[in-house]
Every structure is written in C-alpha cells, then in structure tokens.
Design an enzyme around this catalytic site. Structure first.
Site, short mmCIF file in Angstrom:
data_model
loop_
_atom_site.label_atom_id
_atom_site.label_comp_id
_atom_site.label_asym_id
_atom_site.label_seq_id
_atom_site.Cartn_x
_atom_site.Cartn_y
_atom_site.Cartn_z
N CYS A 9 50.63 46.20 70.03
CA CYS A 9 49.91 46.29 71.31
C CYS A 9 48.54 46.86 70.99
O CYS A 9 48.19 47.04 69.81
CB CYS A 9 50.68 47.10 72.34
SG CYS A 9 50.92 48.83 71.89
N ASN A 12 49.27 51.09 70.18
CA ASN A 12 50.51 51.51 69.49
C ASN A 12 51.00 52.88 69.96
O ASN A 12 51.61 53.61 69.20
CB ASN A 12 50.32 51.48 67.95
CG ASN A 12 51.61 51.57 67.13
OD1 ASN A 12 51.58 52.02 65.99
ND2 ASN A 12 52.72 51.15 67.67
N CYS A 14 51.98 53.04 73.60
CA CYS A 14 52.72 52.81 74.85
C CYS A 14 53.74 51.68 74.69
O CYS A 14 54.93 51.93 74.56
CB CYS A 14 51.75 52.49 75.99
SG CYS A 14 50.58 53.81 76.33
N ARG A 15 53.27 50.43 74.71
CA ARG A 15 54.20 49.30 74.75
C ARG A 15 54.89 49.02 73.43
O ARG A 15 56.11 48.81 73.39
CB ARG A 15 53.47 48.03 75.22
CG ARG A 15 53.00 48.12 76.65
CD ARG A 15 51.97 47.05 76.95
NE ARG A 15 50.72 47.29 76.23
CZ ARG A 15 49.70 46.46 76.21
NH1 ARG A 15 49.77 45.30 76.84
NH2 ARG A 15 48.58 46.77 75.56
N SER A 16 54.13 48.97 72.32
CA SER A 16 54.79 48.54 71.08
C SER A 16 55.79 49.56 70.53
O SER A 16 56.79 49.14 69.94
CB SER A 16 53.77 48.10 70.01
OG SER A 16 52.87 49.12 69.68
N ASP A 125 49.68 46.60 80.09
CA ASP A 125 49.30 47.89 79.54
C ASP A 125 49.47 48.98 80.60
O ASP A 125 48.77 48.97 81.61
CB ASP A 125 47.82 47.78 79.12
CG ASP A 125 47.35 49.00 78.40
OD1 ASP A 125 48.11 50.00 78.36
OD2 ASP A 125 46.23 48.97 77.88
P1 4NP Z 1 49.27 50.33 74.43
O1 4NP Z 1 48.41 51.10 75.53
O2 4NP Z 1 48.42 49.21 73.92
O3 4NP Z 1 50.47 49.85 75.18
O4 4NP Z 1 49.60 51.37 73.38
C1 4NP Z 1 47.12 51.58 75.27
C2 4NP Z 1 46.95 52.81 74.73
C3 4NP Z 1 45.67 53.29 74.51
C4 4NP Z 1 44.58 52.51 74.83
C5 4NP Z 1 44.76 51.25 75.35
C6 4NP Z 1 46.03 50.77 75.57
N1 4NP Z 1 43.26 53.01 74.63
O5 4NP Z 1 42.30 52.30 74.97
O6 4NP Z 1 43.10 54.13 74.12
#
Ligand code: 4NP
Length: 158
Positions: A9, A12, A14-16, A125
């Site tokens: 994701c 890395n 939240c989702r993954s 997200d």
């Molecule tokens: P993820 O969520 O892709 O599901 O881990 C996010 C976590 C952090 C950010 C974006 C998405 N960020 O921009 O910091």
C-alpha cells in the site's frame, strides 16, 4: 517450492500490514503455512522502520492477529523475489506497474479483485479518516479477498 506474497500500500502502516496479517492467518487456517510466505511493503518511504498505525494494530488485535513487522519500502529486487504482489487501489497498481523491472517474475494483482463485489474492490486508504471504521472495513475486505485468492491459487487458476 514456497510461494511468496507481498502486500503493498502507500505507506505500509495501515492497509498492507492488515492484508499481510490476514493472509498469514488465512494460509495458517488452510494448513498451508509451509508452502507460503507473506510480507508487506510501501510504495513511499515516509514511514520506513515504523510500526503500523495504532488503529491498524488495534484492529488486528481485536481479531486475534499478531503483528510484529515494521514498514519498509518496496525495492526492485522484490519484483523478482515474490510470486504475487498485491496492491490495494488503482494508484498502487499504476505505481507497481511503473516500477516493475522489465520481465520481472511477480504477478501484479489488485487484492480486491478476488472475492469482492465490483463496487467494493478498492481497499481505500483509511489513514486520513477519523476513527477506526476504515480499518475495520479494510480488514473485512482482506478476509474475503485473501480467502478467495488462496482458493484460486491452490486450484492453480493463477
Ligand atoms: P496505507 O495508508 O497506505 O494504508 O499505509 C497511508 C499511510 C500513510 C500515508 C498515506 C497512506 N502517508 O501519506 O503518510
């Protein structure tokens, strides 16, 4: 030969990590832990070395899934080490496709294309959402999609 899955994701955190923990659990419940390895990584480098977002950790804990890994960024080597690399949304997929070295081994797949309704295929997200409802939703999507993927993979459909 052990088959390897990499969940991707944007960050890395939240989702993954949730997708990784759910896939590990799905594989374990199917009695296939000796045949599959699962990891996760980010498109971006902002959170490298960090544990998942607290809301991701509490969602995993609530569902009895242990999680110890820290965020890392995908490397070009990953595209030849892993058999399956999963993105969570269309942006992840276009980022993966543009980073994949020519002729690399990994199949690039969107996780939600397995087992989910067309209208529910994007694992959105949840990072900038308030509260943890988006994390629970991502977890529920991962449970359905990981099970459907594993069944297809075991039946040699992929
Ligand atoms: P993820 O969520 O892709 O599901 O881990 C996010 C976590 C952090 C950010 C974006 C998405 N960020 O921009 O910091």
């Amino acid at each position: 030969m052990v088959k390897q899955i990499l969940m991707i994701c944007l960050g890395n955190i939240c989702r993954s990590p949730i997708a990784e923990a759910v896939m590990v659990d799905t594989i374990s419940k199917a009695g296939l832990s000796n045949e599959w390895k699962v990891d996760s990584a980010a498109i971006g480098g902002w959170h490298v070395g960090n544990s998942p977002d607290q809301r991701a950790l509490s969602t995993m804990k609530k569902h009895g899934l242990p999680y110890k890994n820290k965020a890392r960024q995908i490397t070009s080597k990953d595209f030849n080490e892993f058999d399956y690399i999963f993105g969570m949304d269309d942006e992840n997929m276009s980022d993966l496709e543009s980073r994949a070295p020519a002729g690399s081994k990994a199949k690039l797949l969107m996780l939600g294309n397995f087992g989910l309704e067309k209208s529910d295929r994007i694992i959105e997200d949840p990072y900038y959402q308030r509260g943890d409802a988006g994390f629970e939703k991502a977890y529920q999507q991962c449970v359905v999609a990981c099970d459907a993927f594993l069944k297809d993979a075991v039946a040699n459909k992929l």
